[in-house]
Design an enzyme around this catalytic site. Sequence first.
Site, PDB file in Angstrom:
ATOM      1  N   CYS A  74     -35.087 -54.085 -56.627  1.00 36.66           N
ATOM      2  CA  CYS A  74     -34.617 -54.260 -55.244  1.00 36.66           C
ATOM      3  C   CYS A  74     -34.034 -52.926 -54.774  1.00 36.66           C
ATOM      4  O   CYS A  74     -33.027 -52.466 -55.321  1.00 36.66           O
ATOM      5  CB  CYS A  74     -33.562 -55.350 -55.181  1.00 36.66           C
ATOM      6  SG  CYS A  74     -32.927 -55.603 -53.510  1.00 36.66           S
ATOM      7  N   HIS A 165     -46.299 -55.667 -53.235  1.00 34.66           N
ATOM      8  CA  HIS A 165     -46.235 -55.565 -51.770  1.00 34.66           C
ATOM      9  C   HIS A 165     -47.645 -55.520 -51.185  1.00 34.66           C
ATOM     10  O   HIS A 165     -48.526 -54.845 -51.741  1.00 34.66           O
ATOM     11  CB  HIS A 165     -45.488 -54.301 -51.345  1.00 34.66           C
ATOM     12  CG  HIS A 165     -44.046 -54.302 -51.748  1.00 34.66           C
ATOM     13  ND1 HIS A 165     -43.044 -54.824 -50.951  1.00 34.66           N
ATOM     14  CD2 HIS A 165     -43.447 -53.890 -52.891  1.00 34.66           C
ATOM     15  CE1 HIS A 165     -41.893 -54.707 -51.581  1.00 34.66           C
ATOM     16  NE2 HIS A 165     -42.110 -54.155 -52.763  1.00 34.66           N
ATOM     17  N   GLU A 214     -40.194 -61.315 -47.167  1.00 33.80           N
ATOM     18  CA  GLU A 214     -39.982 -61.071 -48.587  1.00 33.80           C
ATOM     19  C   GLU A 214     -40.335 -62.281 -49.460  1.00 33.80           C
ATOM     20  O   GLU A 214     -40.053 -63.434 -49.089  1.00 33.80           O
ATOM     21  CB  GLU A 214     -38.517 -60.704 -48.862  1.00 33.80           C
ATOM     22  CG  GLU A 214     -38.163 -59.303 -48.450  1.00 33.80           C
ATOM     23  CD  GLU A 214     -36.909 -58.814 -49.154  1.00 33.80           C
ATOM     24  OE1 GLU A 214     -36.646 -59.260 -50.292  1.00 33.80           O
ATOM     25  OE2 GLU A 214     -36.193 -57.990 -48.557  1.00 33.80           O
ATOM     26  N   CYS A 223     -36.164 -54.092 -46.373  1.00 33.32           N
ATOM     27  CA  CYS A 223     -36.627 -54.208 -47.755  1.00 33.32           C
ATOM     28  C   CYS A 223     -36.875 -52.792 -48.253  1.00 33.32           C
ATOM     29  O   CYS A 223     -37.764 -52.099 -47.733  1.00 33.32           O
ATOM     30  CB  CYS A 223     -37.908 -55.042 -47.801  1.00 33.32           C
ATOM     31  SG  CYS A 223     -38.621 -55.212 -49.439  1.00 33.32           S
ATOM     32  N   GLY A 226     -40.082 -52.403 -50.115  1.00 31.44           N
ATOM     33  CA  GLY A 226     -41.131 -52.595 -49.104  1.00 31.44           C
ATOM     34  C   GLY A 226     -41.320 -51.363 -48.241  1.00 31.44           C
ATOM     35  O   GLY A 226     -42.446 -50.991 -47.889  1.00 31.44           O
TER      36      GLY A 226
HETATM   37  N1  LIG Z   1     -37.928 -60.126 -52.516  1.00 28.26           N
HETATM   38  C1  LIG Z   1     -38.225 -59.026 -53.457  1.00 28.26           C
HETATM   39  C2  LIG Z   1     -36.932 -58.509 -54.114  1.00 28.26           C
HETATM   40  C3  LIG Z   1     -35.984 -57.823 -53.125  1.00 28.26           C
HETATM   41  C4  LIG Z   1     -36.568 -56.571 -52.568  1.00 28.26           C
HETATM   42  C5  LIG Z   1     -35.890 -55.985 -51.348  1.00 28.26           C
HETATM   43  N2  LIG Z   1     -34.818 -56.690 -50.757  1.00 28.26           N
HETATM   44  C6  LIG Z   1     -35.592 -54.511 -51.530  1.00 28.26           C
HETATM   45  O1  LIG Z   1     -34.634 -53.999 -50.928  1.00 28.26           O
HETATM   46  O2  LIG Z   1     -36.396 -53.842 -52.245  1.00 28.26           O
HETATM   47  C7  LIG Z   1     -39.200 -59.529 -54.538  1.00 28.26           C
HETATM   48  O3  LIG Z   1     -39.161 -60.728 -54.892  1.00 28.26           O
HETATM   49  O4  LIG Z   1     -39.971 -58.678 -55.024  1.00 28.26           O
END
Ligand SMILES: N[C@H](CCC[C@H](N)C(=O)O)C(=O)O
Length: 279
Positions: A74, A165, A214, A223, A226
Site C-alpha cells: 500500500c 492494477h 480499489e 491509491c 495505483g
Molecule cells: N486495495 C489495494 C491495497 C491498498 C493500495 C492503495 N491504497 C495504495 O495506496 O497503494 C489492494 O488490495 O491491492
Amino acid sequence: MKNLKFTKMHGAGNDYIYVNGLTENIENASQLAISLSNRNFGIGSDGLVLILPSDSCDFRMQMFNSDGSEAEMCGNATRCVGKYVYDNKLTDKKEITLETKAGTKYITLLEGDIKTRKVTVDMGEPILDPILIPVNITQNPVLNYPLNIDGKEWKISCVSMGNPHAVVFTEGIKDFNLPVLGPKFETNPIFPRKTNTEFIEIVDRNTLNMRVWERGAGETLACGTGACAAAVAAILNNHCDRKIKIHLLGGDLDIEWRESNNHVYMTGEAVTVFEGTIL
Ligand SMILES: N[C@H](CCC[C@H](N)C(=O)O)C(=O)O
C-alpha cells in the site's frame, strides 16, 4: 479489542487506522479491519495498517483493506508508516526501510511537522509479466488490451507494484459510476487475485487525472500503488514522460520512473489526523 490505541492518518485522502503492533496485541486483524473501517459503527477508514517488528528491515507493515482482505503493498500507507515511526520516536532516522509482502520499501522523510510531512518512497521495480501480476492474458507486457464489459470495449494496461492494477486511459472520468463499473473490473475472471482499477485522463506528457476503484475497498480518494502503475502504463504507452504529477480526488502524487535503476519513486504527503483508544 478494548483499550486498543490507534492513530488515524491519510495519504492524499486515502485514510487508514494505524496500530503499533510492537506494543498492542492484535488478534484477528482481518476482522478488526472490517469492524474498525466501518464509517458508522467503527472509526471509519479504507482499512487497517499494523506496524510490526522485522528481522530484515527497520519495521514491517501489514495492510488490510476495509473488506478484511490483506494486500501485498500500500503506497499511501507506506508514507504514513514512515511518518508514524518517526513521530512516535520508534526511530530517529529519516531514511527508513520497511518490510512488506511486496519486498523491502525505502522511505525518505522530507520536510514536515507533527501534522503533515512530505515523504518519498522507492516503490521498487514495476512488474509487467502477466503471470506475475497475475492476469490471464498472454500479451506481455499487457498494454491497451481489449476487455469487453457488458458490451463496451475497454483498453486495459496491466502493471503490478506488488499488487495488481488494471489501468484504463479514457475521458470523462468524473461522470463514471464507479460503484457499478468498478466491481466489473475488480472481480473480472481474467484477474485470478482480483484487481485494482485506475481510470486515467491524460492532461499532458507530465500530468494525469485519476480516479480509482480499489480491490477490497471500493473507490478511494487516492491509491499510491495505483498512481505508480498508472504512471508506468502511461510511459509504456508513450502518453507521458518519466516524471508525472497525478491529480487524484484527495490530492496530488508525484511519480518518477527512473531509467537508471528501473525503480518507481512516489512523493506525497502523510497526514496525522487524530489519535484514539477503542473503548
Ligand atoms: N486495495 C489495494 C491495497 C491498498 C493500495 C492503495 N491504497 C495504495 O495506496 O497503494 C489492494 O488490495 O491491492
